[in-house]
Write an enzyme that holds these catalytic residues in place. Sequence first.
Site, short mmCIF file in Angstrom:
data_model
loop_
_atom_site.label_atom_id
_atom_site.label_comp_id
_atom_site.label_asym_id
_atom_site.label_seq_id
_atom_site.Cartn_x
_atom_site.Cartn_y
_atom_site.Cartn_z
N ASP A 93 -1.78 28.15 93.61
CA ASP A 93 -3.02 28.40 92.87
C ASP A 93 -2.81 29.49 91.82
OD1 ASP A 93 -5.71 28.37 92.14
OD2 ASP A 93 -6.32 29.72 93.75
N GLU B 251 -9.68 32.86 85.25
CA GLU B 251 -10.40 31.83 86.00
C GLU B 251 -10.89 32.37 87.33
OE1 GLU B 251 -10.82 28.41 88.86
OE2 GLU B 251 -9.53 30.18 88.96
N HIS C 156 -4.80 27.76 84.98
CA HIS C 156 -5.07 29.19 84.75
C HIS C 156 -3.86 30.02 85.16
CE1 HIS C 156 -5.87 30.15 89.06
NE2 HIS C 156 -6.49 28.99 89.11
N HIS D 111 -5.44 31.76 97.90
CA HIS D 111 -6.03 33.06 98.27
C HIS D 111 -5.61 33.51 99.67
CE1 HIS D 111 -9.63 32.01 95.36
NE2 HIS D 111 -8.44 31.76 94.83
N ASP E 164 -3.94 33.37 85.98
CA ASP E 164 -4.24 34.53 86.81
C ASP E 164 -4.23 34.17 88.29
OD1 ASP E 164 -6.56 32.98 86.11
OD2 ASP E 164 -7.82 34.50 87.04
N GLU F 165 -5.32 22.13 89.40
CA GLU F 165 -5.66 22.87 90.61
C GLU F 165 -5.12 22.12 91.84
OE1 GLU F 165 -7.06 25.72 91.10
OE2 GLU F 165 -8.35 26.22 89.39
#
Length: 383
Positions: free
Chosen positions: A112, A144, A80, A356, A82, A169
Site C-alpha cells: 500500500d 492520499e 499514491h 497499515h 505516501d 490499490e
Amino acid sequence: MPDTLPSLKAMLAELIATPSVSSTLPSCDMGNRAVIDKLAGWLETLGFAVQILALPGKPHKANLVATLGSGPGGLVLAGHTDTVPFNEERWQLNPLALTERDNRFYGLGSTDMKGFFPIALEAARGLAGQPLRQPLIVLATADEESSMDGARALAAQGFPEARYAVIGEPTGLRPVRMHKGMMMESVVISGRAGHSSNPLLGNSALEAMQEVMTELLALRGELQQRYRHPGFDIPQPTLNLGCIHGGDNPNRICGQCELQFDLRPLPGMEPEALRAELRSRLLPVAERRAIAIALHTLMPGILPFEESAQSELVQAVEQLSGHAAESVAFATEAPFLQALGMQTVVMGPGSIDQAHQPDEYLALEQVQPAINLLKGLIRRFCL
C-alpha cells in the site's frame, strides 16, 4: 535511449528505503519529493515525458504525470506515493528496508502502495519507440493517506486528460468498480460552565450532547431505511460515533463538548445534502436548550464511487483478470479521476489486510500476474 531501468526488486527496495509518510499530525508528516524524483528518473529512462506538479502551498509535496505517446484518449496507471505512519517497535523487520522472505516482499508501502510502481514500470518496459495508438500515462500522487490533497489538486487542475484509469490499490488483482464515500464531521456544543452544586449557574454542553447523539443515531436509522445498495457487503450507509471530549472536572458544569463521527455514504448520496440534513436535525436541540451547536467538517470528504458494470474498462479488466468487478469498504482516489472524465477501476496486487500493518508484505506470487494484467491493458487501450 538504452533501457537502463533497474530491476523490479531494486526499484521497490529504493522506494521502501525512501520514507514518505503523510499524516494529519504535523509531527509525523513529511514530503514525497524524493520518491517522485526517483520515479521521474526511471520513467524518463523509459522515454516518458515527465511533469512534476507541486501541491499548492506545499513545495515538499508533488504529483507526477508521466506520458508516453500522444492523443486524446489513453490509459492512466495511478497510485499514491505516501505511506501511513508506522510503529517501528512493532515490526519484526526493518520497515524501511526491503526484505525478501517466504516468497514475500516485506517493507513499509510494499503493498500500500509503493509496490505498484515497479510493477507498472516493468509492464511499460520496452514500449519506447513502439507506435502507441493512445498514450500511456503513469500518475503518482501525494497525501492520499491523510487528505487526498494530491488527487484534489489534479481534479481542480483538470489534469491529466485520458479515457481510462486503473488505480493500483491492493485488491488481490480483483477489479473493483465501487466503494462508499467518507465524511468526517464534528459537533461542537458551547454551553456555560458553573459550579455543579447549582445547575442554574450553567448550561451543560455534555447533557445537550446526549440529545445530539440521540438525534444522530435516529438519523442513522432513517438513512439506513432510505438507502440500500446490494452491491456492498454492508448494503446501507454507516454512521460511527468515533470520539467525544468535554468538560474539565467532575464538580464543574460542562462548558464545552465535542463529538467526532464519520459517515460512509453510498453512491447516489450527496455529502452536502447530508450535511444540510444534519444541521436541520441539530437546530431544534440548540433552540430547545438555548445552547450553541456548531457542525464542522474535519476533512473535505471523499465522494462515493461507482463505475458502470457496462463500461468498456470494467468489461476489459473482468476479462483479463477472470473476476467479476466488486465493491470494497475502503475509499480511494477513484472519484477524483472519474471526475476528470475517465472510466475508472481500482485493481492492484496485494491484500488490503496487509495495509497499515506491522510487517506489511506483498506476495511474490502476485507480481508477475500483475505485470501481465497491466500489459494486457496497455495492449488493449494504447497499442
